[in-house]
Structures are given as C-alpha cells and as structure tokens.
Design an enzyme around this catalytic site. Sequence first.
Site, PDB file in Angstrom:
ATOM      1  N   GLY A   1       8.983  -2.433   0.369  1.00 44.47           N
ATOM      2  CA  GLY A   1       7.914  -3.356   0.715  1.00 44.47           C
ATOM      3  C   GLY A   1       7.601  -4.204  -0.508  1.00 44.47           C
ATOM      4  O   GLY A   1       7.950  -5.384  -0.606  1.00 44.47           O
ATOM      5  N   ARG A   2       6.971  -3.544  -1.478  1.00 43.34           N
ATOM      6  CA  ARG A   2       6.561  -4.216  -2.712  1.00 43.34           C
ATOM      7  C   ARG A   2       7.699  -4.991  -3.379  1.00 43.34           C
ATOM      8  O   ARG A   2       7.524  -6.143  -3.793  1.00 43.34           O
ATOM      9  CB  ARG A   2       6.045  -3.148  -3.685  1.00 43.34           C
ATOM     10  CG  ARG A   2       5.351  -3.685  -4.915  1.00 43.34           C
ATOM     11  CD  ARG A   2       5.065  -2.529  -5.890  1.00 43.34           C
ATOM     12  NE  ARG A   2       4.398  -1.427  -5.240  1.00 43.34           N
ATOM     13  CZ  ARG A   2       3.082  -1.303  -5.120  1.00 43.34           C
ATOM     14  NH1 ARG A   2       2.288  -2.216  -5.627  1.00 43.34           N
ATOM     15  NH2 ARG A   2       2.558  -0.259  -4.513  1.00 43.34           N
TER      16      ARG A   2
ATOM     17  N   CYS B   1     -20.873  -8.012  -4.091  1.00 45.85           N
ATOM     18  CA  CYS B   1     -21.920  -7.207  -4.715  1.00 45.85           C
ATOM     19  C   CYS B   1     -21.475  -5.777  -4.971  1.00 45.85           C
ATOM     20  O   CYS B   1     -21.943  -4.837  -4.321  1.00 45.85           O
ATOM     21  CB  CYS B   1     -23.167  -7.226  -3.834  1.00 45.85           C
ATOM     22  SG  CYS B   1     -23.727  -8.907  -3.602  1.00 45.85           S
TER      23      CYS B   1
ATOM     24  N   TYR C   1       0.606  -5.999  -0.790  1.00 47.86           N
ATOM     25  CA  TYR C   1      -0.673  -5.288  -0.719  1.00 47.86           C
ATOM     26  C   TYR C   1      -1.820  -6.179  -1.212  1.00 47.86           C
ATOM     27  O   TYR C   1      -2.759  -5.711  -1.847  1.00 47.86           O
ATOM     28  CB  TYR C   1      -0.590  -3.958  -1.497  1.00 47.86           C
ATOM     29  CG  TYR C   1       0.565  -3.104  -1.029  1.00 47.86           C
ATOM     30  CD1 TYR C   1       0.494  -2.458   0.202  1.00 47.86           C
ATOM     31  CD2 TYR C   1       1.743  -2.997  -1.764  1.00 47.86           C
ATOM     32  CE1 TYR C   1       1.569  -1.707   0.668  1.00 47.86           C
ATOM     33  CE2 TYR C   1       2.817  -2.251  -1.305  1.00 47.86           C
ATOM     34  CZ  TYR C   1       2.721  -1.607  -0.088  1.00 47.86           C
ATOM     35  OH  TYR C   1       3.783  -0.873   0.379  1.00 47.86           O
TER      36      TYR C   1
HETATM   37  C1  LIG Z   1       4.443   2.200   2.175  1.00 50.14           C
HETATM   38  C2  LIG Z   1       5.741   2.721   2.628  1.00 50.14           C
HETATM   39  C3  LIG Z   1       6.923   2.071   2.219  1.00 50.14           C
HETATM   40  C4  LIG Z   1       6.956   0.901   1.289  1.00 50.14           C
HETATM   41  O1  LIG Z   1       6.572   1.226  -0.004  1.00 50.14           O
HETATM   42  P1  LIG Z   1       6.784   0.172  -1.179  1.00 50.14           P
HETATM   43  O2  LIG Z   1       6.316   0.880  -2.368  1.00 50.14           O
HETATM   44  O3  LIG Z   1       5.985  -1.027  -0.867  1.00 50.14           O
HETATM   45  O4  LIG Z   1       8.250  -0.125  -1.228  1.00 50.14           O
HETATM   46  C5  LIG Z   1       8.117   2.556   2.735  1.00 50.14           C
HETATM   47  N1  LIG Z   1       8.152   3.618   3.582  1.00 50.14           N
HETATM   48  C6  LIG Z   1       7.040   4.255   3.972  1.00 50.14           C
HETATM   49  C7  LIG Z   1       7.150   5.396   4.908  1.00 50.14           C
HETATM   50  C8  LIG Z   1       5.802   3.832   3.499  1.00 50.14           C
HETATM   51  O5  LIG Z   1       4.696   4.483   3.875  1.00 50.14           O
END
Ligand SMILES: *Cc1c(COP(=O)(O)O)cnc(C)c1O
Length: 402
Positions: A262-263, A328, A357
């Site tokens: 993801g990241r 706040c 994120y």
């Molecule tokens: C959050 C998540 C990812 C992605 O994680 P990253 O650190 O953003 O690569 C992949 N697989 C599962 C099951 C997750 O919960």
Amino acid sequence: MSLDFNALAVKYDTPLYIYNFDYISSQYEALKVAFGGQKSLINYAVKANSNLSVISHLATQGAGADCVSIGEVRRALKAGVSRYKIIFSGVGKSDSEIKEALESDILLINLESEAEMKRVELIAIELGIEARISVRVNPNIDPKTHPYISTGLHDNKFGVEIDMAKRMYIYAKKSSNLNPVGIHFHIGSQLTQLEPISEACEIVADLAKTLIALGVEIKFFDVGGGLGVVYKDESTISVNDYAQMIKEKTKKLDVTILCEPGRYMVANSGYFLTKVLYEKQTDSKRFVIVDGAMNDLLRPSLYDAYHNIEAVGVDGEKSPADVVGPVCESGDFLGKDVELPPLEHNDLLVVHSAGAYGFSMSSNYNTRNRVAEIALMGGCDRIIRARESFEDQIRLEVAYLQ
Ligand SMILES: *Cc1c(COP(=O)(O)O)cnc(C)c1O
C-alpha cells in the site's frame, strides 16, 4: 518533476492533496519487474489511498486489490479491478460482508480466525457455493516497526498461530464448501529491514510445504504488504532483494506470489499542500498555524510520524517551529521543530510523502470539510475528488429543531 504549488493552490485552493500518478506507475513497474520470471500478482492495499482514480490507475497497469472491508471491495470493482484479482482480508468481517464477497466471486477471502472460517463455511452453504479461502498465519516475528503498525506478533490481534492454521486447513480441505487455495501473512507496515519478512517467509513456506504434502492445494502464496518508504532518512528494502528473497524461499512451491503493498505504491507520490494562517511566538516556542490539520493528515498525531515540511518559495533565515492546525487538540500538529523561514499569511507549506494513509484516514472532526484531491499525470492536473461542502457533511443528519 518540478511542481508549481502556487498555481495549484490558486486553481484548487488549500488544503489540498496532490498525487503524482506517474510516480505510482513507476513504483508498480519496479515491483513487477523485480518479480520477473515468477508468477505474481500485485494486490494494491486499497486502504493506503482509496480514491477510485488511484485504484483504477493501478488497475489499468494490471494490479489487483487487497481490501479490508466490503466498501473497499466495491471500490475495487467500481474502479475496474478484475474480480479474480481482488482479495478480502481483515480480522472482523461481518456476515453481510462475507456474503457479498462470496457473491461477487472474488479471488479469495483471507481468514483470520477459526470462528471466521466457520461463518464463511455457513454462508457458503447457504449460497450453495464453494468459498476460495486463504488463512492468515501469524508467524510471531517482530517486524521492528512502530507498535501501532506491527501485526505479526502473537500479542497482535491478526492471524492465527501455525498449529491452528494447520487445523483450519485440514478442516477446510474436508469441507465441501471451503476451498483452501492460498496461504497468507502480513507482519506489519513501514518495514525497513528484510530479515523479519525473510524469516516469516521461511516459516510460512515450510507450513505450505507441509500442507501440500497433506494434499492441500496451495496455489497462492501471499507475502502481505509492509514495504517501507523514505519519509526522512530511513534506509529501505530494495524491491529487487525483496523479490529475490521471496523467489528463493518459494522456489520448491508451484505457487503464484501475491503481494499487497500500500504505502510503497503511493506514499511518496503525494503532497499535502497547506496555507499559513498565522505565526505565533510564545515565551518558549514558535508556532506556525496552518489551514490543514490532524483531521486531514492524522499520521503525525496518531503515530508521531515524521513528514518533511517545506515552505514554498520563501527565503530567509530558518528557525524551528511547530506546524499546527486549527483543530482544538494539543495533538493537532503536522510537524514539530520544523526549520522554517519567517512566514506570512497565505504563504504555502508543502508536506511531503503524504500519499499513503493521508486522505484515507481523514475525518470531519471539528466539522471541517474533507479536502480536495488532485492527480498529476504527464504534466496535466485534474481533480479526482471535489472538496466537500458543509451541506455534504450534514446531509445524513436529522436535526430536531425547535
Ligand atoms: C494494511 C495492510 C497492507 C498494506 O500495508 P502497507 O504497509 O501499506 O504496505 C497489506 N496487507 C494487509 C493485510 C494489510 O492489513
């Protein structure tokens, strides 16, 4: 790429999320190339940045999706991801989510407990189908990352222990409504060392071998996500070393590698652009108060995460300042002790590495409208999510007014 943040601020106003789609393509491509010669599918972890355009941009290049709610599955389908490239993970899937996922005929559901397996089986029986499943194994490895984003220790809520996994596979193999086709692990996020993933991979590959010997036909070996990125000066894992290690550990298995970044895919594609409202000097501290806040970008408040922050086109002698928003909460900051020149009303600050994120964790706290998102592609900019209005925010509320 040189970015004209001033022009973008004039055109779209601030606060604003900006994503460089060409960067996202190059990240995808680098990972795909690293897995060359191996059957593999990259399932983009939608929660990192769930904008439909981001998902569809990756889908056109061949990516699948890793989803953690039925909402994310719907997003992936709507964005054009083939259903056979969608996987559904997460520790707490509801009955209706399981039902819809099964009816959507996605690639597989990742199971995170024995109880969940029984629910999936029951629902599959009701639907008269066979559910393709995979079990998330918790290999009890310390990923050496922030405790909030560490998931592969027995203390964490995720996955099941090896022995339990084995029992689940044996049960699933006998069930006429469960088809165990995959095996899965994901030990944490923002991983910067290969060793923990390599250890996990070894443990899970051994388990896969045992299962195959027992007649369980494992076709998908899912190594999770978690590849770290540079926010400041971290040394990260090279995707080539990563892919090489996985190929090595799985070479005796005839499997397709699934990988769920993801990241890695989006973090450094993104910029969060915010405008200076005021400067404020107390006895001990300099504050730069901006129009962006923790509800827009939660990572600094939630994880004490670092994001590089720069003033756009402002010179002058720098001194440390806390960059804070209007919310706040004392925890409402984007950066602490950031070296910044003297700033004036309407000067722009750019917060780097904000593509993952960021918007996806944003909220309406303090009745703030969620911000607009734009994509940059081949030198063009276009809006991919309009700025919310006050009316959008209250649309679903019922006010019993006197
Ligand atoms: C959050 C998540 C990812 C992605 O994680 P990253 O650190 O953003 O690569 C992949 N697989 C599962 C099951 C997750 O919960």
